[in-house]
Design an enzyme around this catalytic site. Structure first.
Site, short mmCIF file in Angstrom:
data_model
loop_
_atom_site.label_atom_id
_atom_site.label_comp_id
_atom_site.label_asym_id
_atom_site.label_seq_id
_atom_site.Cartn_x
_atom_site.Cartn_y
_atom_site.Cartn_z
N ALA A 284 0.93 -1.39 -0.19
CA ALA A 284 -0.03 0.08 -0.04
C ALA A 284 0.84 1.11 0.03
O ALA A 284 1.19 1.71 0.99
CB ALA A 284 -1.04 -0.08 1.14
N GLU B 121 5.89 11.00 -0.29
CA GLU B 121 4.80 11.88 0.13
C GLU B 121 4.15 12.03 -0.95
O GLU B 121 3.33 13.22 -1.39
CB GLU B 121 5.52 13.15 0.92
CG GLU B 121 6.10 12.84 1.88
CD GLU B 121 5.76 13.92 3.07
OE1 GLU B 121 5.06 14.42 3.25
OE2 GLU B 121 6.68 13.91 4.05
#
Lengths: 326, 396, 260
Positions: free
Chosen positions: B129, B364
């Site tokens: 993920a 990010e």
């Protein structure tokens, strides 16, 4: 106002080299000004040794004191003597002690101050000095302002004057007229700590081999000592080496250490930062050895050798010994 | 809306730059080569109050505005990208608590974070993920007055050096990642928590990127951030703001590379002149400078809007991160090019800067994710609306 | 116990420095910093304050308006308040004038220790501490590698020819310290923010009880010429030679100059 030239003569058992140099310089200036060179002698051995300053051209010597109080403690007596003398100039060594007394005289008697100077002369009946300012990038010429009190205080670096040899005169010695009442006399030495080893006074050396960060360790200074020995000189260092504890602080050359003017300075493993440079930039000949081809010292050295100091320095020592036939 | 950097910003920049040039830059090569977290620089930054810039004064922080925080990250990154992550991740890890934590949680943790005594990390990503946050699998099962966490996380910056982490886990697996995820504060010395592996990376090699394992880790209920099921929303809100730190980092990396290239080209001589005197090189440098400045100004414009809490915040922070990351990669690559062979060897810093720059296009939110965010905002503004599937859901 | 640290704002090391046409130091447009040697005095004072030996650390500087920046930077490192003495009559001041003004200001501030760096970077001056002590009629403790205070006296550890001495004097004193005091601290972010709120007063010449007449025309010395130093021949470089050959080249060079 007389045209006498006063000078500080420090004694530490015998006359300090600065006393001999300033005597010579004062005598040279006095010859031009039409006055005499007059010593203000202080420190252990001053009374006994002051007369011999005549060999360098001093006509008179005023003894401020013979004890080993902090140099600033002699300033009140110096002020009384200076006020009596009404001279043209007073030469002081640009050492911590000399600066202390010079500064005190400036404050006690409102005197103009110059220096450290690279040259001093008598011109138009007054003192004219040359000094390197702004880290050596500008040479200024200065004089006392119109109507300024006399004498002018002139700070002089070591090796600016070379002591006259073979002179034979004798100065007439007298005691100081008294001492101004001043709190400056209240500083006393509370504790003295002598180092184990004798440390050379770098200001008196004509050849200096100086080591910096590149030397790497206390042992690393070994080859430098041998080179200095072969050249008949002394070992000095940058602040980095002193901070690292590789050599005593008395051997640090730089803005906050000794300011030296040898005829030969060899900087080994020293980058040449400005704080070090101002301590040696008036050396007559500057040779640098550094493995960094871009080290700043390469910009102001006369001869810059890019190489490993641990190879070049011993090789140089051998070469010098060979040529001397040793 | 316009903004102007103030004299305070300039003073802040000068202060950080001096610190970075004197104490951080000289360490950069060794940090990269050794791959070790620079604890000494972390202590230095803590001492200088630079780890508390996103915390309130009542918690011992300095509450700098977001532009100020960006300046801190940028100036440190200009010297060393690894070290710049220390203040950046301190904010990233704390943001979930800042945005959704209770006053009690803030009082409990922020003082030690603001002082730099403790480091905090952000534990969201898992092996399966990354971009797809909703594919998270880690479980948090309620047991009395605690939750029991089981699972693992991957690619967690500072995961192995943090004293505390904000961690995301499914409290309601049936509801799926978007609605069933919750956020927790986990202290690193909790039994069952471990950071067994740290990655070997292309760049930012002094920044530990850790795999984390949770084996029946008990987390008190008081450490859940917000309500159950709010985790995804909190994570997205965090990333909407934290990605600006990466933008600032990227700007700093680009600036450092540009400065190195200019300095080199100004000295190096070939064909009887300085490299910088060739027009072709000047054009390259001009492009590098313009792009870096554009990235910087966009980052500051986004920072001003973060403080103004504009409704289209993600548009601003995503465009900034997108532009800045790509700029850093391009400028560092050009810097290596300008240094030629010397740019390729480790004696000069630009090869490290190029390797460091790459991560700003990846973490990010990858540049591809940023494009999705920007596109969504763009289409919304244009009234063109969302994907057909969603349009069907809303009936529009 | 109160210390006043006297600092000077000087042009940044390495900045382009020159004299103006009327032979004064051109300070316009040049980046200005705290005289680096004064930072050691600041550090020494703050260490004594951190240790609880000294209650108040204040700063004093004489200079143009811009010098207040240096005082703010000092306050950002620590300390409590600052005073700037600024007056048009002080342009072009020399060391005597500086000492006179600082001495008057220090008499007003009446610290236990007036602390200074050992010299200033721009004019290489080093006479201000001693002149100030003489003018104020207080003892001088100079060139200290360390300063301690207590029991009504101050002491400095001072390098001697063969080791070091501790020199002592009863308070109040004027003291100067060297760079051996220890690395000056960086101003922290909180320090910078706090500095903006700390008191900084500006005094004119009249505020320290002096008039232009007291300054004897502004300086006791005058610069009559300023020129670049004599051009030196470019550096001779020796590169890429094995050590033995490099050594031979150096020896040749020395021999040619009669140095060996």
């Amino acid at each position: 106002m007389s045209n006498d030239i006063l000078f500080l003569a420090e004694f530490n058992g015998s006359a300090a080299r600065s006393a001999l140099e300033l005597a010579t310089g004062a005598a040279q200036l006095a010859a031009k000004s039409g006055g005499s060179a007059v010593a203000l002698a202080y420190g252990p051995g001053a009374s006994d040794g002051a007369a011999a300053l005549g060999a360098q051209g001093a006509a008179r010597a005023i003894v401020l004191g013979d004890d080993d109080r902090p140099a600033i403690g002699f300033a009140p007596a110096a002020a009384a003597a200076v006020r009596d003398a009404d001279a043209l100039a007073l030469l002081a060594p640009a050492t911590p002690n000399g600066r202390d007394i010079a500064a005190a005289l400036v404050g006690l008697l409102d005197l103009p101050a110059f220096g450290p100077v690279r040259a001093a002369r008598v011109a138009d009946g007054t003192i004219e000095t040359e000094q390197a300012t702004l880290q050596g990038s500008v040479i200024t010429t200065s004089r006392p302002a119109d109507g300024a009190p006399t004498p002018s205080v002139v700070l002089v670096l070591a090796n600016t004057f070379t002591p006259a040899e073979g002179g034979s005169g004798s100065a007439s010695v007298e005691q100081a007229p008294g001492a101004d009442d001043s709190a400056l006399a209240k500083a006393t030495v509370a504790e003295r700590h002598e180092a184990e080893a004798k440390v050379v006074n770098l200001e008196e050396a004509t050849v200096i081999v100086a080591g910096g960060r590149g030397v790497g360790s206390e042992e690393g200074f070994g080859p430098l000592r041998e080179l200095a020995s072969a050249l008949g000189g002394a070992v000095g260092a940058s602040r980095a080496a002193a901070d690292a504890g590789w050599i005593p602080y008395q051997l640090q050359i730089g803005q906050t250490g000794k300011v030296v003017k040898p005829s030969l300075y060899l900087g080994v493993g020293i980058s040449g930062a400005i704080q070090h440079r101002v301590g040696m930039q008036t050396a007559e000949h500057v040779v640098a050895i550094n493995k960094d081809p871009d080290a700043p010292i390469g910009e102001f050295a006369d001869l810059f050798v890019v190489g490993d100091l641990f190879q070049v320095v011993p090789a140089l020592t051998d070469e010098i010994k060979r040529r001397k036939g040793a | 809306m316009t903004y102007l950097p103030t004299a305070d910003h300039d003073e802040l920049r000068a202060m950080v730059r001096e610190l970075a040039e004197e104490r951080i830059a000289p360490r950069a090569a060794a940090i990269d080569e050794g791959g070790e977290f620079p604890w000494d620089l972390k202590d230095l930054l803590a001492q200088q109050d630079l780890l508390g810039t996103c915390f309130d004064e009542r918690h011992g922080g300095t509450a700098l505005d977001t532009i100020g925080q960006s300046i801190v990250a940028e100036e440190i990154a200009r010297a060393d990208a690894t070290t710049s992550l220390i203040p950046i991740v301190q904010k990233l890890g704390a943001l979930p608590i800042i945005l959704a934590g209770s006053d009690e949680q803030k009082d409990r943790y922020f003082p030690r974070l603001a002082s730099g005594e403790w480091l905090i990390a952000f534990g969201l990503t898992e092996a399966a993920a990354g971009s797809d946050v909703s594919a998270n699998r880690m479980r948090a099962v309620r047991d009395g007055d605690a939750y029991v966490l089981n699972g693992s996380k991957r690619f967690i910056t500072h995961g192995s050096v943090a004293n505390v982490l904000t961690v995301f886990a499914l409290t309601d697996p049936e509801a799926g990642g978007r609605r069933g995820m919750s956020a927790f504060i986990v202290e690193a010395d909790t039994p069952g928590f471990a950071a067994p592996r740290v990655e070997h990376k292309m760049g930012i090699r002094g920044s530990p990127t850790a795999e984390l394992t949770f084996d029946d880790v008990r987390v008190p209920v008081e450490n859940r951030i917000g309500d159950e099921g709010e985790g995804f929303r909190i994570a997205m809100a965090t990333l909407d703001r934290s990605r600006l730190g990466i933008a600032a980092q990227a700007v700093g990396i680009a600036q450092g590379a540009l400065d190195a290239a200019v300095a080199y080209a100004g000295e190096r001589q070939q064909f009887g002149q300085r490299v910088v005197d060739f027009q072709g090189i000047q054009w390259m440098l001009a492009d590098m400078a313009s792009q870096t400045e554009a990235a910087r100004q966009l980052t500051y414009a986004a920072a001003a809007r973060v403080d103004a809490s504009v409704p289209d915040l993600p548009y601003w922070t995503s465009t900034a991160k997108l532009i800045a990351g790509d700029t850093a990669m391009r400028v560092t690559t050009d810097a290596v090019q300008i240094l030629g062979g010397y740019g390729y060897i480790t004696e000069y810093p630009v090869e490290r800067m190029m390797r460091d720059a790459k991560i700003t296009q990846l973490y990010e939110g990858t540049q591809q994710i940023q494009r999705l965010v920007v596109a969504r905002q763009l289409l919304q503004r244009a009234g063109v609306g969302a994907r057909p599937r969603e349009r069907r859901e809303t009936g529009a | 116990m109160k210390i006043v640290v006297c600092i000077k704002q000087v042009p940044a090391t390495g900045a382009d420095k020159r004299y103006t046409d009327d032979l004064r130091l051109d300070r316009a447009g040049v980046e200005a910093i705290i005289n680096p040697l004064d930072e050691y005095a600041i550090e020494q004072a703050l260490r004594l304050q951190d240790a609880g030996t000294v209650e108040t650390v204040s700063y004093l500087s004489m200079g143009p308006e811009q010098a207040s920046e240096a005082l703010r930077r000092a306050l950002a490192m620590g300390g409590d308040d600052a005073t700037l003495i600024s007056d048009p009559a002080l342009a072009g001041a020399d060391e005597w004038t500086t000492a006179k003004v600082l001495a008057s200001a220090l008499d007003k501030l009446a610290p236990d220790v007036a602390l200074m760096g050992m010299a200033s970077d721009d004019a290489r001056g080093s006479l201000v501490p001693g002149a100030v002590a003489a003018m104020r009629n207080v003892p001088l403790l100079s060139y200290g590698a360390e300063l301690t205070v207590g029991g009504g006296e101050a002491r400095v550890r001072r390098l001697s020819a063969t080791g070091f001495d501790w020199v002592a004097a009863p308070l109040p004193v004027v003291a100067s310290v060297t760079d051996q005091v220890g690395e000056p601290r960086y101003a922290s972010l909180k320090g910078i923010m706090a500095a903006k709120r700390k008191p900084l007063e500006t005094w004119s010449l009249a505020d320290v009880g002096l008039s232009a007449d007291d300054l004897r025309g502004g300086a006791l010395t005058t610069v009559t010429d300023a020129r670049p130093p004599e051009a030196k021949p470019p550096t001779e470089r020796v590169e890429n030679l094995p050590a033995a050959e490099a050594a031979a080249r150096i020896a040749d060079w020395l021999a040619a100059r009669k140095l060996i």
